[in-house]
Enzyme design. Structure first.
Site, PDB file in Angstrom:
ATOM      1  N   CYS A 135       0.820  -1.212   0.000  1.00  0.00           N
ATOM      2  CA  CYS A 135       0.000   0.000   0.000  1.00  0.00           C
ATOM      3  C   CYS A 135       0.855   1.265   0.000  1.00  0.00           C
ATOM      4  CB  CYS A 135      -0.946   0.006   1.196  1.00  0.00           C
ATOM      5  SG  CYS A 135      -0.109  -0.021   2.798  1.00  0.00           S
ATOM      6  N   ASN A 136       2.114   1.150   0.431  1.00  0.00           N
ATOM      7  CA  ASN A 136       2.983   2.326   0.528  1.00  0.00           C
ATOM      8  C   ASN A 136       4.046   2.407  -0.559  1.00  0.00           C
ATOM      9  OD1 ASN A 136       1.829   3.612   2.724  1.00  0.00           O
ATOM     10  ND2 ASN A 136       3.009   2.431   4.207  1.00  0.00           N
ATOM     11  N   SER A 194       9.346   2.881   6.272  1.00  0.00           N
ATOM     12  CA  SER A 194       7.890   2.843   6.364  1.00  0.00           C
ATOM     13  C   SER A 194       7.346   4.165   6.873  1.00  0.00           C
ATOM     14  CB  SER A 194       7.445   1.720   7.300  1.00  0.00           C
ATOM     15  OG  SER A 194       7.849   0.468   6.801  1.00  0.00           O
ATOM     16  N   GLY A 276     -13.415  -5.844   4.832  1.00  0.00           N
ATOM     17  CA  GLY A 276     -12.226  -6.626   4.500  1.00  0.00           C
ATOM     18  C   GLY A 276     -11.650  -7.271   5.751  1.00  0.00           C
ATOM     19  N   GLY A 278      -8.927  -9.482   5.636  1.00  0.00           N
ATOM     20  CA  GLY A 278      -7.607 -10.031   5.315  1.00  0.00           C
ATOM     21  C   GLY A 278      -6.591  -9.627   6.368  1.00  0.00           C
ATOM     22  N   MET A 280      -4.628  -6.942   6.640  1.00  0.00           N
ATOM     23  CA  MET A 280      -4.765  -5.547   7.084  1.00  0.00           C
ATOM     24  C   MET A 280      -6.034  -5.359   7.903  1.00  0.00           C
ATOM     25  SD  MET A 280      -2.147  -3.773   5.819  1.00  0.00           S
ATOM     26  CE  MET A 280      -2.547  -2.086   5.379  1.00  0.00           C
ATOM     27  N   GLY A 281      -7.140  -5.945   7.429  1.00  0.00           N
ATOM     28  CA  GLY A 281      -8.407  -5.821   8.142  1.00  0.00           C
ATOM     29  C   GLY A 281      -8.345  -6.423   9.534  1.00  0.00           C
TER      30      GLY A 281
END
Length: 535
Positions: A135-136, A194, A276, A278, A280-281
């Site tokens: 995502c980053n 990060s 979501g 997954g 991350m969720g």
């Protein structure tokens, strides 16, 4: 961060007039290279046209109609490229260099990583490749036969893949080579690059690159070794420093950001929806629970994952809803977290317009979108009834503990530099492999030729047993003669011999036996690429 060490690449590079050089962190002696598209870029080298020198090519054709492509290359104006060593390079865009609206166009789903490696290695000047897409960041790591040409080819490939013009990519990309590219990946794995310093998920993502790459043609010795060493660095940094303490993930920062935006800093009364379930969720749910949230709705494609999460947090009411109920569930929520792999937005402007209003005390419905590509369409921000935050907005949370971040980063840098030197020594030792192969082949040609001469002189009356005895004798002599030189060329840790001595031995053997390893290695690489393209 997009880093180029001042004493390394940054100090040696003949900077173009339009290069924008800036330090990305006070904690790291690193710089970032960004080439503006508004002026000519030095990074774009001229094309390597084998037929550019017609006189040279014609001379070769007249001398030998059967001349190989490699011979043409040697005798053309491109000869200088046969002596160019391959380079490790990273071409990328991340949260520090490009906004999410650019990054989401370049995001490569995990299911397509193997295909991407194949396409990259099919480029003329790329030997090995790996893709790190989160995502980053979207970062392409390659071993390039030609540094400038490799960068050009990869950038054009990224442009074709995403639809983003090369000129626009050049405004946001960063380029790092060899030691600087290695150090960058080590910092990424350690969590230093990060948005949230020390986040643990990035190390898991680096591990996943290795897992996906296993057995994929093009994810070969150097790139595989680079990523495996990066995993070692990430583990050491987290074990030997306290960098992982505190709030150290994108998900935790998202939960913290939403809490900051509430009229009262508490999840006890807020109606929460998580879309979501997954990785991350699940982390979002975990941090919501840690912040006092005792009831939430989770929308997911299947109930299995939600049930597993519910089992971990038995004191929390976690209500499952299928995707078909997403709109209705959103209408009953004050805060909506989205973290799915959907390549198209889940919420458009017209969807959000139809949702009922939240309480006057809250004022606006909060959307916290940590997905890339984004799950919430940008135009939703235009609505007065909605407030939308994405991964780039997490910088507000990160800025709160900047001094602590810098101190922890300095501790980690010591480990990174130590491991960087180890990796560079390993990579340099690979230079002896072509010499070992060529030297053994050279000795084998002589052995086979002399055995043939011997057998022909002995006539047809020689028995198979005698032939085998002669063959075994010749092999024994060659192996014993090669044993000493081979021991002095190997860098496997069995001998306490400095790398400089090994490389000195390699150069001496190359000179004495005229092995021409550079040209031979290039020939092998060209042949390998031709065979790969024909499959």
């Amino acid at each position: 961060m997009a880093a180029a060490t001042a004493s390394g690449f940054a100090a040696r590079l003949p900077w173009p007039n339009n290069a924008d050089l800036h330090r990305t962190s006070k904690s790291s002696p690193h710089f970032q290279i960004r080439i503006s598209s508004s002026r000519p870029s030095r990074i774009r080298a001229p094309r390597c046209e084998i037929a550019a020198s017609q006189n040279s090519a014609q001379a070769v054709t007249i001398g030998s109609r059967s001349s190989s492509a490699l011979e043409l290359l040697k005798t053309s104006s491109a000869d200088r490229y046969t002596k160019e060593k391959s380079s490790i390079a990273v071409i990328g865009l991340n949260v520090h260099t490009a906004p999410v609206e650019i990054r989401e166009k370049l995001a490569i789903p995990e299911a397509q990583w193997s295909q991407a490696i194949g396409e990259l290695c099919a480029l003329n000047h790329i030997e090995e490749a790996a893709v790190l897409s989160t995502c980053n960041r979207i970062e392409i790591y390659v071993v390039a036969l030609s540094q400038n040409r490799g960068v050009k080819e990869v950038t054009e490939w990224m442009s074709k893949l995403s639809g983003v013009p090369v000129s626009e990519l050049s405004e946001h990309r960063f380029l790092l080579f060899n030691k600087d590219a290695t150090q960058h990946l080590f910092e990424v794995a350690a969590g230093l690059d990060s948005l949230v310093l020390g986040e643990g998920q990035i190390l898991a993502q680096v591990k996943h690159v290795v897992k996906v790459g296993q057995g994929v043609p093009g994810f070969d010795r150097k790139i595989s070794g680079l990523f495996k060493h990066a995993i070692t660095v990430g583990k050491r940094v987290r074990t030997e420093t306290n960098i992982a303490s505190g709030s150290v993930s994108v998900s935790s920062a998202a939960v913290e950001l939403a809490l900051m935006k509430l009229p009262e800093p508490s999840y006890s009364t807020a109606r929460v929806l998580v879309i979501g379930a997954g990785k991350m969720g699940k982390l979002v749910i975990k941090h919501l629970v840690a912040k006092g949230c005792r009831e939430m709705v989770v929308v997911n494609r299947s109930e299995d994952r939600v049930a597993a999460i519910r089992g971990e947090f038995k004191d929390v009411e976690i209500i499952y809803k299928p995707l078909s109920d997403m709109q209705a569930s959103a209408g009953e929520a004050d805060i909506i977290f989205t973290s799915t792999a959907s390549e198209t937005p889940l919420f458009l402007k017209e969807h959000v317009q139809m949702l009922p209003s939240v309480s006057p005390k809250l004022g606006k419905r909060l959307f916290v979108d940590i997905s890339v590509p984004r799950n919430i369409a940008p135009c939703v921000s235009d609505l007065v009834t909605a407030c939308v935050y994405n991964v780039d907005d997490l910088k507000e949370v990160v800025a709160a503990n900047k001094e602590d971040r810098l101190r922890k980063a300095m501790e980690a840098q010591t480990i990174i530099i130590e491991e960087l030197n180890k990796f560079e020594a390993w990579k340099d030792s690979l230079e002896t492999v072509p010499t070992i192969k060529k030297f053994r082949a050279y000795a084998e040609r002589i052995r086979a030729s002399e055995v043939d001469k011997c057998l022909s002189k002995m006539g047809d009356d020689i028995s198979k047993k005698q032939q085998k005895a002669i063959y075994d004798l010749s092999m024994g002599i060659v192996n014993k003669l090669l044993h000493g030189p081979m021991q002095h060329l190997r860098c496997d840790g069995s001998e306490n011999r400095p790398l400089s001595e090994i490389l000195e031995n390699m150069n001496a053997i190359n000179r004495m036996f005229d092995l021409e390893t550079d040209i031979s290695l290039l020939e092998e690489k060209i042949r390998a690429k031709m065979e790969r393209s024909q499959k």
